[in-house]
Each structure stands twice: as structure tokens, then as C-alpha cells.
Design a protein around this motif. Structure first.
Motif, PDB file in Angstrom:
ATOM      1  N   LEU A 197      -3.055   6.876  -2.190  1.00  0.00           N
ATOM      2  CA  LEU A 197      -1.713   7.339  -1.810  1.00  0.00           C
ATOM      3  C   LEU A 197      -0.661   6.285  -2.150  1.00  0.00           C
ATOM      4  O   LEU A 197      -0.894   5.090  -2.035  1.00  0.00           O
ATOM      5  N   ASP A 198       0.492   6.757  -2.571  1.00  0.00           N
ATOM      6  CA  ASP A 198       1.628   5.875  -2.859  1.00  0.00           C
ATOM      7  C   ASP A 198       2.486   5.805  -1.604  1.00  0.00           C
ATOM      8  O   ASP A 198       3.200   6.739  -1.272  1.00  0.00           O
ATOM      9  N   LEU A 199       2.396   4.675  -0.906  1.00  0.00           N
ATOM     10  CA  LEU A 199       3.124   4.516   0.351  1.00  0.00           C
ATOM     11  C   LEU A 199       4.443   3.772   0.188  1.00  0.00           C
ATOM     12  O   LEU A 199       5.131   3.524   1.163  1.00  0.00           O
ATOM     13  N   HIS A 200       4.759   3.415  -1.039  1.00  0.00           N
ATOM     14  CA  HIS A 200       5.960   2.613  -1.283  1.00  0.00           C
ATOM     15  C   HIS A 200       6.895   3.274  -2.285  1.00  0.00           C
ATOM     16  O   HIS A 200       7.691   2.592  -2.922  1.00  0.00           O
ATOM     17  N   GLY A 201       6.780   4.571  -2.447  1.00  0.00           N
ATOM     18  CA  GLY A 201       7.704   5.305  -3.307  1.00  0.00           C
ATOM     19  C   GLY A 201       7.705   4.841  -4.742  1.00  0.00           C
ATOM     20  O   GLY A 201       8.753   4.803  -5.379  1.00  0.00           O
TER      21      GLY A 201
END
Length: 131
Positions: free
Chosen positions: A123-127
Motif C-alpha cells: 500500500l502507498d501510505l504517503h501519496g
């Protein structure tokens, strides 16, 4: 016996993950609109914030499910402890099938927990920003 760590058969994606299908469709619709640059920038930033929040929500769900799988494994291991009472002159041979099914349930829970953690790692949690 010392536990041994192995490589996962399902690799965690090295590149940034593909955005959600819903967000892709929303961006497609927004790209077709004739918005001024300032408005488009605000909209893009809002969509990126929404995607980050959505990924964090998914991460929470994956972590909760993995914890549930770990608790399930713990409970099943207690039941497998019955193996200590089984001897070579066991009269009821169905006990072996029952214990085998417990091991299968442990395997399924471990597989699901591992899949949850692989998904969480992708998952990309930092945009899209570098971490």
C-alpha cells in the motif's frame, strides 16, 4: 529446533502500487472537465489525500485481520496440544484425522495472515512520495 525465516513466494511490489479503480475512474472523469489550473491542482491534491486515507483504512483492516489470524492460530495450537495425549496404541484412529484438520486450519490462517501482510506492504501510505 530454531525457527527459520524464508522468502515469501508472493513478492511485495517494488514499484508504487496501482491506484484504486474507483480513483482512476474519478480522475478520468475529472480530466475530461475544463478546469482552470488552480482548481485542477486543488482537486488533484484532494484526490491524493483521499487515496492516502483510503489506503490507511485498508491497512487497518489488513492488520486487524492478520491479528485475528494470529489469535486463531494460537487457539488452534492449544487444541493441537491434544497430540501429547495420543499414544501408539490409540484405539480411536479418528483422532489423527481431527488433528490433521487442525493443522490444515492453522495452515489456512497462516496463509491468510501472510497474504494480509504482503498486501499491507504494497500500500502507498504517503501519496506517491518517497519515504
Amino acid at each position: 529446533m530454531k525457527p527459520e525465516l524464508r522468502e515469501l513466494t508472493t513478492p511485495v511490489p517494488a514499484s508504487s502500487p496501482v491506484p484504486s479503480p474507483l480513483l482512476t475512474r474519478v480522475r478520468t472523469v475529472m480530466d475530461s472537465l475544463d478546469l482552470d489550473c488552480r482548481c485542477r491542482g486543488k482537486l488533484d491534491a484532494a484526490l491524493e489525500r483521499f487515496e492516502t486515507l483510503e489506503n490507511r483504512r485498508q491497512l487497518r483492516g489488513l492488520i486487524l485481520d492478520a491479528r485475528h489470524q494470529a489469535e486463531r492460530i494460537g487457539a488452534l495450537l492449544e487444541l493441537v496440544g491434544e497430540l501429547d495425549t495420543v499414544s501408539t496404541d490409540e484405539a480411536d484412529l479418528s483422532v489423527f484425522r481431527e488433528i490433521a484438520l487442525l493443522f490444515e486450519d492453522i495452515k489456512a490462517a497462516a496463509k491468510r495472515g501472510a497474504e494480509d501482510m504482503v498486501c499491507a506492504g504494497g500500500l502507498d501510505l504517503h501519496g506517491g512520495e518517497a519515504t
